[in-house]
Write an enzyme that holds these catalytic residues in place. Sequence first.
Site, PDB file in Angstrom:
ATOM      1  N   LYS A   1       0.788  -1.223   0.000  1.00  5.47           N
ATOM      2  CA  LYS A   1       0.000   0.000   0.000  1.00  5.47           C
ATOM      3  C   LYS A   1       0.827   1.284   0.000  1.00  5.47           C
ATOM      4  O   LYS A   1       0.405   2.315  -0.538  1.00  5.47           O
ATOM      5  CB  LYS A   1      -0.939   0.011   1.210  1.00  5.47           C
ATOM      6  CG  LYS A   1      -2.169  -0.865   1.066  1.00  5.47           C
ATOM      7  CD  LYS A   1      -3.195  -0.220   0.168  1.00  5.47           C
ATOM      8  CE  LYS A   1      -4.543  -0.922   0.246  1.00  5.47           C
ATOM      9  NZ  LYS A   1      -5.575  -0.252  -0.560  1.00  5.47           N
TER      10      LYS A   1
ATOM     11  N   ASP B   1      -8.056  -0.103   6.901  1.00  2.69           N
ATOM     12  CA  ASP B   1      -8.103  -1.293   7.751  1.00  2.69           C
ATOM     13  C   ASP B   1      -6.722  -1.574   8.320  1.00  2.69           C
ATOM     14  O   ASP B   1      -6.567  -2.420   9.190  1.00  2.69           O
ATOM     15  CB  ASP B   1      -8.570  -2.504   6.954  1.00  2.69           C
ATOM     16  CG  ASP B   1      -7.502  -2.959   5.971  1.00  2.69           C
ATOM     17  OD1 ASP B   1      -6.747  -3.880   6.311  1.00  2.69           O
ATOM     18  OD2 ASP B   1      -7.401  -2.375   4.883  1.00  2.69           O
TER      19      ASP B   1
END
Length: 400
Positions: A76, A123
Amino acid sequence: MRESFKMVNRKQDRKKACRFEFLSREKAEEIQNFHRSFPMYEPTPLACLSDTAKALGLGAVYVKDESYRFGLNAFKVLGGSYAIGSYLAGRLGKTAGEMSYQDLISDETREKLGDVTFVTATDGNHGRGVAWTARQFHQKAVVYMPKGSAAERLANIQAEGAEASITDLNYDDAVRLANSQAEKNGWVMVQDTAWEGYEDIPTWIMQGYGTMGLEAFKQLPEKPTHIFLQAGVGSMAGAVAGLFTNIYGSERPVITIVEPNKADCLYRTAEADDGTRHFVTGDMDTIMAGLACGEPCSIGWEVLKECVDHFISCPDYAAAEGMRVLGNPAGADRKVISGESGAAAFGCVAEIMTNPELADMKKELGLDETSRVLFFSTEGDTDKENYRAIVWDGKYPSTK
């Protein structure tokens, strides 16, 4: 909801031009050069699982292992770092392509920019990447997490110096909370979910993910016949699908999207095929936390609807099976430590290849002993407690 495998097939006209310039190979090369300017940059490995491929009845299996990315155990950061770099460069009248890591961390840059606070909902993996990047560039980060988020992931974000907390909201509502706080406090929202008026940063995030796809393309010893991509809002999947479509054109591999049953917004959108995006609401309590997103990214969907051949909604036990097989591959294959979301696409294919009840799906996908399949393990064991519960203790067993 009863767990099951469901698939939507899209008849794509491969002769139709499907070129998204912002995801071109040339642009990906430029962005990789930006990432390469970071002193901690190294391409992550591509695992060739030849013995596992044979055991599954496939010709070749390649897995891009993102557990090595920047020491953050997930891919990410590629999106967050390029988006933040692009934003900061833009404030200086430049592009990220014109500025390096050293330029962005310089005292001169810091003096010109002053204090900037970046905010996001996550998350875990995206928020950690945003927090890490903000700290690298001597700025601040605020991170909101949906209910049910792992305490370990929260601690990892806080360890990067961010102000982080777990809310009582689902993912999409946490995004709305982050955006409201950005508007209220003058913070900069860094999210891969796009909406009207908020498209630049999600586009930069998608482009940042292209570094992962470009590395894989350069590392592959042969052209894959199939690419399976797990998806949340669809930004990573769109980035990789768009890049490989640009590279191969009408000869691109068969591309398939995999989502959890409980958060299959792209599958539902493809199934309806009515020109609008379809959302999933509620808790979305899947083990694939990184994919528990109910609203497709509008930019990602525009790419996926043109480049993807199949959309699959799969049960949680498939991701668990993928984690176990990758961590314990056949023969002399190197193991890949893959988390619940990272192993989702691989686990889905492993189940399809070995479960007689899914023989029709296997045939529709064109998977056989000649297939060369590329996967992206987008995270390692970012929730170690749950990883051990699944891989060691057999949580979420297969139904076979």
